[in-house]
Design a protein around this motif. Structure first.
Motif, mmCIF file in Angstrom:
data_model
loop_
_atom_site.group_PDB
_atom_site.id
_atom_site.type_symbol
_atom_site.label_atom_id
_atom_site.label_comp_id
_atom_site.label_asym_id
_atom_site.label_seq_id
_atom_site.Cartn_x
_atom_site.Cartn_y
_atom_site.Cartn_z
ATOM 1 N N PRO A 38 0.829 -1.211 0.000
ATOM 2 C CA PRO A 38 0.000 0.000 0.000
ATOM 3 C C PRO A 38 0.858 1.253 0.000
ATOM 4 O O PRO A 38 1.899 1.318 0.649
ATOM 5 C CB PRO A 38 -0.818 -0.125 1.287
ATOM 6 N N THR A 39 0.415 2.245 -0.741
ATOM 7 C CA THR A 39 1.111 3.530 -0.782
ATOM 8 C C THR A 39 0.447 4.498 0.184
ATOM 9 O O THR A 39 -0.774 4.456 0.374
ATOM 10 C CB THR A 39 1.073 4.125 -2.202
ATOM 11 N N PRO A 40 1.220 5.366 0.818
ATOM 12 C CA PRO A 40 0.616 6.315 1.770
ATOM 13 C C PRO A 40 -0.308 7.286 1.049
ATOM 14 O O PRO A 40 -0.023 7.699 -0.079
ATOM 15 C CB PRO A 40 1.822 7.040 2.369
ATOM 16 N N PRO A 41 -1.440 7.658 1.657
ATOM 17 C CA PRO A 41 -2.332 8.636 1.025
ATOM 18 C C PRO A 41 -1.667 10.000 0.886
ATOM 19 O O PRO A 41 -0.644 10.282 1.515
ATOM 20 C CB PRO A 41 -3.527 8.695 1.993
ATOM 21 N N ALA A 42 -2.269 10.825 0.039
ATOM 22 C CA ALA A 42 -1.659 12.130 -0.270
ATOM 23 C C ALA A 42 -1.570 13.024 0.966
ATOM 24 O O ALA A 42 -0.613 13.784 1.128
ATOM 25 C CB ALA A 42 -2.461 12.822 -1.366
ATOM 26 N N ASP A 43 -2.571 12.945 1.862
ATOM 27 C CA ASP A 43 -2.576 13.819 3.040
ATOM 28 C C ASP A 43 -1.873 13.207 4.243
ATOM 29 O O ASP A 43 -1.844 13.805 5.311
ATOM 30 C CB ASP A 43 -4.018 14.169 3.420
ATOM 31 N N ALA A 44 -1.313 11.994 4.088
ATOM 32 C CA ALA A 44 -0.640 11.337 5.218
ATOM 33 C C ALA A 44 0.724 11.956 5.436
ATOM 34 O O ALA A 44 1.389 12.406 4.502
ATOM 35 C CB ALA A 44 -0.495 9.844 4.955
ATOM 36 N N THR A 45 1.168 11.949 6.692
ATOM 37 C CA THR A 45 2.480 12.485 7.043
ATOM 38 C C THR A 45 3.405 11.336 7.376
ATOM 39 O O THR A 45 3.063 10.465 8.177
ATOM 40 C CB THR A 45 2.380 13.427 8.260
ATOM 41 N N LEU A 46 4.562 11.326 6.752
ATOM 42 C CA LEU A 46 5.545 10.301 7.028
ATOM 43 C C LEU A 46 6.290 10.655 8.311
ATOM 44 O O LEU A 46 6.478 11.830 8.620
ATOM 45 C CB LEU A 46 6.533 10.177 5.865
ATOM 46 N N PHE A 73 1.606 8.108 8.714
ATOM 47 C CA PHE A 73 1.598 6.824 8.014
ATOM 48 C C PHE A 73 2.569 5.871 8.699
ATOM 49 O O PHE A 73 3.723 6.215 8.935
ATOM 50 C CB PHE A 73 1.980 7.037 6.554
ATOM 51 N N SER A 74 2.104 4.658 9.011
ATOM 52 C CA SER A 74 2.932 3.688 9.712
ATOM 53 C C SER A 74 3.662 2.800 8.705
ATOM 54 O O SER A 74 3.037 2.176 7.848
ATOM 55 C CB SER A 74 2.064 2.823 10.636
ATOM 56 N N ILE A 75 4.995 2.735 8.827
ATOM 57 C CA ILE A 75 5.795 1.908 7.926
ATOM 58 C C ILE A 75 5.585 0.434 8.239
ATOM 59 O O ILE A 75 5.453 -0.393 7.338
ATOM 60 C CB ILE A 75 7.286 2.281 8.052
ATOM 61 N N THR A 76 5.542 0.087 9.525
ATOM 62 C CA THR A 76 5.416 -1.315 9.900
ATOM 63 C C THR A 76 4.057 -1.891 9.512
ATOM 64 O O THR A 76 3.967 -3.051 9.117
ATOM 65 C CB THR A 76 5.632 -1.473 11.417
#
Length: 202
Positions: A38-46, A73-76
């Motif tokens: 899954p790719t992070p959504p546009a408004d998500a913060t890494l 956004f959670s990497i794990t």
């Protein structure tokens, strides 16, 4: 044809336990490469590192990094993925008919043994993504820290009071050192301290 022969020769060198697992869960359907990430959504913060590890005081407002850490956004979580058609045997699965959760087919202990065995033979990428994979472990260390409070991304430590107030005290010392020549001049002008009630303060 050559690729097929290479795959057959590779499977012959693997131990029986790994061959049985790959026979039951073919890598073309269950491996980490087969399941789309899954790719992070546009408004998500890494997640990003906190600029200062200590808060100046208990009443201070949390930093921007701490506020963003709540909805980032959670990497794990993105590593632990499964497909609806081929459910991951390393993760719990929710039945689409009943809505009930079913536990992982392979326990964490057996997952760990399979991952170690696959690492020894260099075929770890053919296993499904799970909590015992090296990719998940590395991402968890980056995201959560080295099991030490404050070492993860965006984390802070409370620290001792002298550590929290150190920045303010150093700033006061710097200002005092800059004002020292003027204080010495005033001290000499007023008679080297004779008749002073208190130090001259501006």
């Amino acid at each position: 044809m050559a690729a097929k022969q290479a795959a057959v020769s590779l499977t012959e060198t693997l131990p029986v336990r790994l061959r049985n697992f790959f026979a039951r869960y073919p890598p073309q359907f269950y491996s980490a490469a087969a399941i789309p990430k899954p790719t992070p959504p546009a408004d998500a913060t890494l997640p990003s590192a906190a600029p200062v590890p200590y808060t100046p005081s208990r009443s201070a407002k949390p930093s921007k990094a701490a506020e963003l850490a709540k909805g980032q956004f959670s990497i794990t979580d993105s590593i632990l993925r499964s497909s609806a058609e081929y459910p991951n045997p390393f993760l719990p699965h929710k039945s689409p008919e009943t809505g009930h959760w079913r536990g992982a087919v392979v326990s964490l202990r057996r997952q760990n043994e399979l991952v170690k065995l696959a690492q020894r033979f260099g075929v770890e990428e053919l296993l499904p993504p799970g909590r015992k994979s090296s990719e998940y472990r590395e991402a968890k260390v980056v995201e959560k820290g080295l099991r030490i409070k404050g070492t993860g991304i965006g984390q802070k430590v409370k620290g001792h009071k002298w550590e929290r107030t150190m920045q303010g005290r150093l700033e006061e010392r710097r200002k005092a050192m800059l004002e020292m020549p003027e204080m010495i001049r005033l001290w000499k002008q007023r008679g080297h301290g004779r008749g002073w009630k208190k130090y001259p303060r501006k």
